[in-house]
Design a protein around this motif. Structure first.
Motif, PDB file in Angstrom:
ATOM      1  N   ARG B 354      45.122  48.437  35.198  1.00 35.85           N
ATOM      2  CA  ARG B 354      46.672  48.800  34.933  1.00 35.85           C
ATOM      3  C   ARG B 354      47.207  47.967  33.625  1.00 35.85           C
ATOM      4  NH1 ARG B 354      49.461  49.208  40.867  1.00 35.85           N
ATOM      5  NH2 ARG B 354      51.051  48.234  39.666  1.00 35.85           N
ATOM      6  N   GLY B 355      46.522  46.912  33.211  1.00 37.44           N
ATOM      7  CA  GLY B 355      46.934  46.256  32.238  1.00 37.44           C
ATOM      8  C   GLY B 355      47.914  44.886  32.623  1.00 37.44           C
ATOM      9  N   GLU B 356      47.934  44.638  33.802  1.00 34.23           N
ATOM     10  CA  GLU B 356      49.084  43.847  34.340  1.00 34.23           C
ATOM     11  C   GLU B 356      48.574  42.474  34.639  1.00 34.23           C
ATOM     12  OE1 GLU B 356      50.744  46.379  37.548  1.00 34.23           O
ATOM     13  OE2 GLU B 356      51.576  47.537  35.724  1.00 34.23           O
ATOM     14  N   SER B 357      47.319  42.040  34.273  1.00 33.42           N
ATOM     15  CA  SER B 357      46.931  40.709  34.779  1.00 33.42           C
ATOM     16  C   SER B 357      47.371  39.655  34.097  1.00 33.42           C
ATOM     17  CB  SER B 357      45.481  40.781  34.696  1.00 33.42           C
ATOM     18  OG  SER B 357      44.894  39.443  34.767  1.00 33.42           O
ATOM     19  N   THR B 358      47.635  38.547  34.693  1.00 31.23           N
ATOM     20  CA  THR B 358      47.997  37.249  33.852  1.00 31.23           C
ATOM     21  C   THR B 358      46.919  36.754  32.941  1.00 31.23           C
ATOM     22  OG1 THR B 358      47.233  35.788  35.724  1.00 31.23           O
ATOM     23  CG2 THR B 358      49.645  36.577  35.807  1.00 31.23           C
ATOM     24  N   CYS B 359      45.804  37.269  32.983  1.00 31.01           N
ATOM     25  CA  CYS B 359      44.831  37.037  32.260  1.00 31.01           C
ATOM     26  C   CYS B 359      44.020  38.375  31.750  1.00 31.01           C
ATOM     27  CB  CYS B 359      43.738  36.078  32.759  1.00 31.01           C
ATOM     28  SG  CYS B 359      42.480  35.532  32.040  1.00 31.01           S
ATOM     29  N   GLN B 360      45.056  39.082  30.790  1.00 31.98           N
ATOM     30  CA  GLN B 360      44.659  40.519  30.818  1.00 31.98           C
ATOM     31  C   GLN B 360      43.587  40.701  29.537  1.00 31.98           C
ATOM     32  OE1 GLN B 360      45.596  43.289  32.328  1.00 31.98           O
ATOM     33  NE2 GLN B 360      43.972  44.482  31.092  1.00 31.98           N
ATOM     34  N   ILE B 361      42.508  41.280  29.886  1.00 34.85           N
ATOM     35  CA  ILE B 361      41.619  41.695  28.739  1.00 34.85           C
ATOM     36  C   ILE B 361      41.949  42.777  28.067  1.00 34.85           C
ATOM     37  CG2 ILE B 361      39.980  40.360  30.278  1.00 34.85           C
ATOM     38  CD1 ILE B 361      38.358  43.241  30.093  1.00 34.85           C
ATOM     39  N   ALA B 362      41.458  42.994  26.995  1.00 31.11           N
ATOM     40  CA  ALA B 362      41.853  44.112  25.847  1.00 31.11           C
ATOM     41  C   ALA B 362      41.165  45.232  26.380  1.00 31.11           C
ATOM     42  CB  ALA B 362      41.544  43.757  24.501  1.00 31.11           C
ATOM     43  N   ASP B 363      41.756  46.295  26.766  1.00 34.65           N
ATOM     44  CA  ASP B 363      40.872  47.699  27.044  1.00 34.65           C
ATOM     45  C   ASP B 363      40.080  47.680  28.098  1.00 34.65           C
ATOM     46  OD1 ASP B 363      42.308  48.556  24.681  1.00 34.65           O
ATOM     47  OD2 ASP B 363      40.697  47.676  23.448  1.00 34.65           O
ATOM     48  N   ALA B 364      40.572  47.181  29.222  1.00 35.20           N
ATOM     49  CA  ALA B 364      39.683  47.296  30.585  1.00 35.20           C
ATOM     50  C   ALA B 364      39.376  48.671  30.979  1.00 35.20           C
ATOM     51  CB  ALA B 364      40.350  46.420  31.515  1.00 35.20           C
ATOM     52  N   GLU B 365      38.268  49.223  31.052  1.00 37.67           N
ATOM     53  CA  GLU B 365      37.855  50.532  31.175  1.00 37.67           C
ATOM     54  C   GLU B 365      37.246  50.539  32.737  1.00 37.67           C
ATOM     55  OE1 GLU B 365      38.589  53.523  29.691  1.00 37.67           O
ATOM     56  OE2 GLU B 365      39.644  52.881  27.963  1.00 37.67           O
ATOM     57  N   LEU B 366      36.384  49.754  32.880  1.00 38.90           N
ATOM     58  CA  LEU B 366      35.744  49.516  34.088  1.00 38.90           C
ATOM     59  C   LEU B 366      35.825  47.937  34.567  1.00 38.90           C
ATOM     60  CD1 LEU B 366      32.237  51.104  33.146  1.00 38.90           C
ATOM     61  CD2 LEU B 366      34.161  51.891  34.477  1.00 38.90           C
TER      62      LEU B 366
END
Lengths: 142, 386
Positions: B354-366
Motif C-alpha cells: 500500500r506504500g504505507e510502511s515507516t520503512c517504505q521501499i520504492a515500487d513494492a510489487e511483491l
C-alpha cells in the motif's frame, strides 16, 4: 548428586513407549518387526510401513555429537545452579537415521563440540512414584 | 489460477513490553480487529469469519458477542507449533473467501505474555513430564530458543557461518525499528559491540538474537477483490499462500534426526509454483525471527541463496533500511517492532504494498511473509499490487 542437572530436576513420566530407553541400562531404540526400520522417539505405529508390531533393540551406546547448545539462562528456577550446561544431539553408530538427546557429563560445556565421539553412561535414580528404577542415558566424550 | 482474495484492511493495538499493556489480551484482540475493519471500511457486524493460530483464549464465540457479529460463517485455527502458522491464518481466510464460504474474514493474533504464560519459560514444573517433553525435559531441553540453537549450531558448523551473520539479522531488525514509532524497540538502537557484549541465552544465541516477549494484537481483513473495489483502503492481493511439512518432520516440530533444518523447502516450492514467480522477483520480505539463526536457514530453504552464500547475503547492512539490497523486516519484525507471534509481519507486508510502511521501499510489487522458521508446519504468504 547423581543427576547432572540436579537430583530434584524433572524426570520422564514412564510409558510403554519410553520405558525401555529410560530403565533398561542400555540405549534402546524402537524397531519395526515387519520392515526393520528404526525410529526415535518411538511411536505407536511404524512411520515406514505403518505396522503396529514394534519392539525395542539395544544399541552399542556409541555415537557422535551432531549438535550442541550450551544453555546459559535457566528457563526454570530449578536449573539455575546447573547452568551453563550442554545439550547434545547424538547419532548412534549402529542405529542409522536415529538420534537421541542428552547431556555431556565429563567435559566443561565449552569443550563440547560437533563431531566428538561419545559413549553412553547412565544416571540411576528412582522413578517419581518410587516404583521403578530409572537408568537415564547420558553421554561421555571418549 | 486461484481466485483472487485481498487483504482489504490492516490494524493493530499499541504494542507493549510484556506485562505493560493496560488492556487485557482479549481487549487487545478486539482493538486490532476494530482497527482493521475501520481501515478496510467495513462494519464490524459484517465480519463473518475469524481465523487465528495457536490461540486457545480469544475464541470466536466470545469475539462474535463482543464485536456484534451477526452472521458468523467461518471460524478455524491452524494446527501445531506457534508463529509458523501466521501466514497460514491468512491462507485459511483466503480459502474461505475464494470458495465463497465467507465474505469478510478476519485473520488475527493477540498475545499478552504478561497476562498469560511466557513461551520462553518452561511449562509445568511438576516432577515428571510426559509425551514429547519426556525425551527433552530431563536433559534441560525446554524452550524454543534451545531447540533452535541446536539447529543453528549445526547449520553454522556445516556451512562455516560466523556469529556475525546472526548479528546482522538482529542489527537489521533494530535499525528498521528506529524508523517505526509503533516499535517496542523504537529509540533503542543496537550496534555490533552491544550485541557481542550481551549475555548468552543459549549458545549460539546472545540476548539480541532472541525476540522479546510482548503484549499486543494485530489483524487483517480478507475479502474478495470485487468487494474491495467498493472499500476505502488500498488492497493488497493475496497472490499465493503455502503451508508445508516434510519430508523433514518432527514430533512437536523438533526432530533430532533433521538437525540443522527448518522444514521450509516445500513451503518455498509450493509458494513459487502457485505464484508463478521466484525468489528473485520479491521486492520486500518479512521473515519470522523468534531467533536470528532460523532466518539464515529459511532464507536458504526458501531459495534466496545457498547456505555457503548466506553470510555474505546478510552482511554489510544488506538488510537495513528502505534502500537495502534485500529489504527485510521493514517494521523491525519480532525482534524490533513487537512479538505478536509473527502476525505483525503480515500487517507490515500489506503496508509495503500500500506504500504505507515507516520503512517504505520504492515500487513494492511483491511482498513476502515467511512465518515461523523454527517450527513446523511452516507457512508463507506472497502479496501483490492489484
Amino acid at each position: 548428586m547423581t543427576r547432572h542437572l540436579g537430583d530434584d530436576w524433572v524426570l520422564p513420566e514412564l510409558s510403554d513407549l519410553n520405558r525401555p530407553f529410560f530403565t533398561s541400562g542400555q540405549v534402546q531404540v524402537q524397531v519395526c518387526d515387519d520392515c526393520g526400520v528404526l525410529q526415535q522417539p518411538p511411536d505407536e505405529i511404524c512411520g515406514s510401513c505403518q505396522s503396529t508390531k514394534l519392539s525395542f533393540r539395544a544399541t552399542s551406546g556409541e555415537g557422535s555429537i551432531e549438535s550442541v547448545a550450551v544453555v546459559h539462562q535457566a528457563v526454570h528456577p530449578a536449573l539455575k545452579d546447573a547452568c551453563p550446561y550442554a545439550v547434545v544431539v547424538v547419532s548412534l553408530d549402529d542405529a542409522p537415521g536415529v538420534s537421541v538427546i542428552g547431556n555431556v557429563l565429563n567435559r566443561d560445556p565449552g569443550e563440547v563440540a560437533i563431531g566428538q565421539r561419545v559413549r553412553a553412561c547412565f544416571e540411576t535414580c528412582p522413578s517419581a512414584d518410587g516404583e521403578e528404577t530409572l537408568k537415564i542415558p547420558q553421554w561421555e566424550v571418549v | 489460477m486461484k481466485k483472487q482474495a485481498v487483504i482489504a484492511g490492516v490494524g493493530e493495538s499499541s504494542y507493549h513490553v510484556r506485562g505493560r499493556s493496560p488492556d487485557s489480551e482479549f481487549q487487545l484482540a478486539c482493538t486490532a480487529i476494530r482497527n482493521a475493519a475501520e481501515d478496510a471500511g467495513i462494519a464490524l457486524a459484517d465480519i463473518d469469519g475469524f481465523v487465528s493460530y495457536n490461540d486457545q483464549r480469544n475464541d470466536p464465540l466470545r469475539l462474535a458477542r463482543a464485536l456484534g457479529i451477526r452472521d458468523l460463517r467461518w471460524a478455524v485455527q491452524s494446527w501445531a507449533g506457534g508463529g509458523n502458522n501466521a501466514a497460514h491464518a491468512v491462507q485459511m481466510a483466503d480459502a474461505a473467501v475464494c470458495a465463497g464460504y465467507a465474505e469478510n474474514v478476519v485473520a488475527f493474533r493477540a498475545l499478552a505474555q504478561g497476562q498469560f504464560g511466557r513461551f520462553g519459560q518452561s511449562r509445568g514444573g511438576g516432577r515428571t513430564m510426559d509425551g514429547d517433553m519426556a525425551w527433552k525435559a530431563p536433559y534441560g531441553l525446554l524452550s524454543p530458543a534451545q531447540e533452535c540453537a541446536l539447529h543453528t549450531a549445526r547449520f553454522m558448523h556445516d556451512h562455516g557461518i560466523s556469529q556475525e551473520a546472526l548479528c546482522d539479522i538482529s542489527l537489521a531488525c533494530y535499525a528498521n525499528a528506529q524508523r517505526n514509532p509503533r516499535a517496542v524497540r523504537y529509540g533503542q538502537p543496537l550496534d555490533r559491540e552491544k550485541y557481542h557484549a550481551s549475555r548468552w541465552i543459549v549458545e549460539p544465541f546472545h540476548l539480541y538474537d532472541c525476540c522479546p516477549e510482548n503484549d499486543g494484537a494485530s489483524a487483517v481483513v480478507v475479502t474478495t477483490a470485487e468487494r474491495a473495489r467498493d472499500l476505502k483502503s488500498k488492497p493488497a492481493a493475496i497472490l499465493a499462500c503455502a503451508q508445508g511439512l516434510g519430508p523433514m518432520y518432527g514430533s512437536s516440530a523438533f526432530q533430532p534426526r533433521w538437525i540443522g533444518r527448518m522444514y521450509y523447502d516445500n513451503v518455498g516450492r509450493s509458494l513459487w509454483e502457485r505464484a508463478g514467480v521466484g525468489p528473485d522477483d520479491v521486492d520486500v520480505a518479512q521473515f519470522y525471527e523468534n531467533f536470528t539463526g532460523p532466518v539464515l536457514i529459511s532464507l536458504c530453504e526458501m531459495g534466496f541463496c545457498k547456505p555457503d552464500e548466506v553470510e555474505a547475503f546478510v552482511a554489510n547492512g544488506a538488510l537495513e533500511g528502505p534502500d537495502a539490497r534485500f529489504p527485510f523486516n521493514t517494521s523491525g519484525g519480532n525482534i524490533g517492532e513487537a512479538y505478536i507471534h509473527g502476525f505483525e509481519l503480515v500487517v507490515e507486508a500489506a503496508r509495503q504494498i500500500r506504500g504505507e510502511s515507516t520503512c517504505q521501499i520504492a515500487d513494492a510489487e511483491l511482498s513476502l511473509v515467511v512465518s515461523g522458521p523454527g517450527y513446523a508446519p511452516g507457512s508463507a504468504l506472497l502479496l501483490a499490487k492489484t
